[in-house]
Motif scaffolding. Sequence first.
Motif, PDB file in Angstrom:
ATOM      1  N   ALA A 172       0.826  -1.211   0.000  1.00 26.03           N
ATOM      2  CA  ALA A 172       0.000   0.000   0.000  1.00 26.03           C
ATOM      3  C   ALA A 172       0.861   1.263   0.000  1.00 26.03           C
ATOM      4  O   ALA A 172       0.376   2.337  -0.366  1.00 26.03           O
ATOM      5  CB  ALA A 172      -0.930   0.002   1.210  1.00 26.03           C
ATOM      6  N   ILE A 173       2.124   1.137   0.414  1.00 19.22           N
ATOM      7  CA  ILE A 173       2.998   2.317   0.508  1.00 19.22           C
ATOM      8  C   ILE A 173       3.136   3.038  -0.831  1.00 19.22           C
ATOM      9  O   ILE A 173       2.837   4.237  -0.927  1.00 19.22           O
ATOM     10  CB  ILE A 173       4.381   1.933   1.077  1.00 19.22           C
ATOM     11  N   PRO A 174       3.585   2.367  -1.913  1.00 26.80           N
ATOM     12  CA  PRO A 174       3.700   3.110  -3.179  1.00 26.80           C
ATOM     13  C   PRO A 174       2.370   3.624  -3.702  1.00 26.80           C
ATOM     14  O   PRO A 174       2.306   4.698  -4.312  1.00 26.80           O
ATOM     15  CB  PRO A 174       4.319   2.075  -4.136  1.00 26.80           C
ATOM     16  N   ALA A 175       1.281   2.890  -3.436  1.00 30.01           N
ATOM     17  CA  ALA A 175      -0.035   3.349  -3.884  1.00 30.01           C
ATOM     18  C   ALA A 175      -0.424   4.636  -3.179  1.00 30.01           C
ATOM     19  O   ALA A 175      -0.942   5.582  -3.793  1.00 30.01           O
ATOM     20  CB  ALA A 175      -1.086   2.264  -3.637  1.00 30.01           C
ATOM     21  N   ALA A 176      -0.171   4.693  -1.855  1.00 29.01           N
ATOM     22  CA  ALA A 176      -0.509   5.895  -1.089  1.00 29.01           C
ATOM     23  C   ALA A 176       0.388   7.073  -1.476  1.00 29.01           C
ATOM     24  O   ALA A 176      -0.093   8.205  -1.644  1.00 29.01           O
ATOM     25  CB  ALA A 176      -0.385   5.608   0.400  1.00 29.01           C
ATOM     26  N   ILE A 177       1.679   6.819  -1.627  1.00 33.59           N
ATOM     27  CA  ILE A 177       2.597   7.882  -2.038  1.00 33.59           C
ATOM     28  C   ILE A 177       2.208   8.431  -3.410  1.00 33.59           C
ATOM     29  O   ILE A 177       2.276   9.634  -3.662  1.00 33.59           O
ATOM     30  CB  ILE A 177       4.053   7.357  -2.061  1.00 33.59           C
ATOM     31  N   GLY A 178       1.745   7.521  -4.279  1.00 34.74           N
ATOM     32  CA  GLY A 178       1.338   7.945  -5.614  1.00 34.74           C
ATOM     33  C   GLY A 178       0.114   8.841  -5.618  1.00 34.74           C
ATOM     34  O   GLY A 178      -0.137   9.554  -6.604  1.00 34.74           O
ATOM     35  N   GLN A 179      -0.669   8.819  -4.539  1.00 39.43           N
ATOM     36  CA  GLN A 179      -1.880   9.647  -4.467  1.00 39.43           C
ATOM     37  C   GLN A 179      -1.624  11.034  -3.864  1.00 39.43           C
ATOM     38  O   GLN A 179      -2.528  11.870  -3.845  1.00 39.43           O
ATOM     39  CB  GLN A 179      -2.954   8.924  -3.659  1.00 39.43           C
ATOM     40  N   ILE A 180      -0.419  11.281  -3.370  1.00 43.62           N
ATOM     41  CA  ILE A 180      -0.125  12.584  -2.763  1.00 43.62           C
ATOM     42  C   ILE A 180      -0.299  13.710  -3.777  1.00 43.62           C
ATOM     43  O   ILE A 180      -0.820  14.788  -3.454  1.00 43.62           O
ATOM     44  CB  ILE A 180       1.294  12.589  -2.161  1.00 43.62           C
ATOM     45  N   ALA A 181       0.113  13.455  -5.023  1.00 39.70           N
ATOM     46  CA  ALA A 181      -0.009  14.482  -6.061  1.00 39.70           C
ATOM     47  C   ALA A 181      -1.463  14.852  -6.344  1.00 39.70           C
ATOM     48  O   ALA A 181      -1.751  15.939  -6.848  1.00 39.70           O
ATOM     49  CB  ALA A 181       0.671  14.004  -7.345  1.00 39.70           C
ATOM     50  N   TRP A 182      -2.381  13.947  -6.027  1.00 40.29           N
ATOM     51  CA  TRP A 182      -3.816  14.216  -6.182  1.00 40.29           C
ATOM     52  C   TRP A 182      -4.297  15.240  -5.155  1.00 40.29           C
ATOM     53  O   TRP A 182      -5.360  15.836  -5.312  1.00 40.29           O
ATOM     54  CB  TRP A 182      -4.573  12.897  -6.042  1.00 40.29           C
ATOM     55  N   ARG A 183      -3.510  15.436  -4.112  1.00 40.15           N
ATOM     56  CA  ARG A 183      -3.800  16.383  -3.021  1.00 40.15           C
ATOM     57  C   ARG A 183      -5.121  16.077  -2.312  1.00 40.15           C
ATOM     58  O   ARG A 183      -6.049  16.901  -2.285  1.00 40.15           O
ATOM     59  CB  ARG A 183      -3.826  17.832  -3.530  1.00 40.15           C
TER      60      ARG A 183
END
Length: 418
Positions: free
Chosen positions: A95-106
């Motif tokens: 889940a770590i890379p998936a969550a980090i990938g959503q940061i740009a979505w703000r």
Amino acid sequence: MKVLMISLNYAPEVTGVGKYSAEMAEWLALRGHSVRVITAFPYYPEWRVQSGYNPRTYMTERINNVSVIRVPFWCPKRPSGLKRVLHLMSFALFAIPAAIGQIAWRPQAVWLVEPPLFVSPVALLAARIASASCWLHVQDYEVDAAFRLGILKGQAAKRLALRIEKWLMSRADVVSTPSAAMTRLAVQKGVPCEKAFTFPNWVDMQHAHSDSGDSSYRAQLAIDHGVRVVLYSGNLGLKQGLEIIAEAAKLLMWRPDIMFVICGAGPAKAFLLDKARDLPNVKFLDLQPKDRFNELMALADMHVLPQRADAADIVMPSKLGAMLSSNRPVIATANQGTELWDVVNEVGLAIEPESPKALSHAILRLADDQPLRERLGALGRQYAASNLSKESVLLQFEARLRSSVTARRGVGDEATTI
């Protein structure tokens, strides 16, 4: 609002955490919020990944206006203490890379449901980088439950796990639980009172009918009209102490007009099948489709809700609301003073836990008293309508979520000013 949810379980699972996470996400989407969910592939309660899904890769799908991001994870066929820990850790890791990938979505809010607590660090990190509110919902105190039920052992390990849990919980902007007793426990664990919030498992009263007619399940299971059905429907897991049902059935074999029906799936099913192998008054059903749920509830003359004494007030059974809304009386095993006892004792029969004799006596009392069954069933439905209505519960949740987002935005503005 932009809401990022992290939930190990999600639709198309129809029971437990997956059911509530999906209903909440879809409700928020219908309200105009943008919702993305990070989850595993559907596997619960059978502990087997559903066909058509590959748990070794990432995938994204859209379900009822919700973007669902599925991550790889390990699903043990026979979950035990260590295997459960590794199972939860595998989801947290991927889940770590998936969550980090959503940061740009703000996202404006990051909502995480426990179990697993292992995902809390990445949820907190993603929330802080995105200046979002971080909400931890404790559906199950997995640390307490694991040690109380003997799934995990060792005082040193327990102290370390509780310290980590306390540290993580204290850093969330909101910590919610399904019951007042579990919320009080959160405060005892160090969560400030102003951050604690009771967020009960709801019932969709518009669809949960109180049809008193006969269910077609009677014909399917060859149960005569005059036979009283004692129903347990849900996850067949370790926390409930479900063996009490088979033991009570053995005590009541002399009553051919009482039939026990156990419906569901889970790690305890094989054990229960073996316990009831020679009992003609016990029938089993596999987990039933969602569109037949109300029909299944109508099969019951009474519901039974077992819970082990050592699980008291660290878990609030999510199935209770559906049982109460069905217009059928509920028998629950709970010690006096626990929240489950407080609720059921007002609208059903609350009996001592882990006592087949007490359960058999309660079943006989209801089986032989139709007016009592009708009165308690009506009281249970009234309680569900007054306290667990889906729209009311979720509107209160939405209001608290908005306020937490506003408060976090204010903190971010202050930090920028400084």
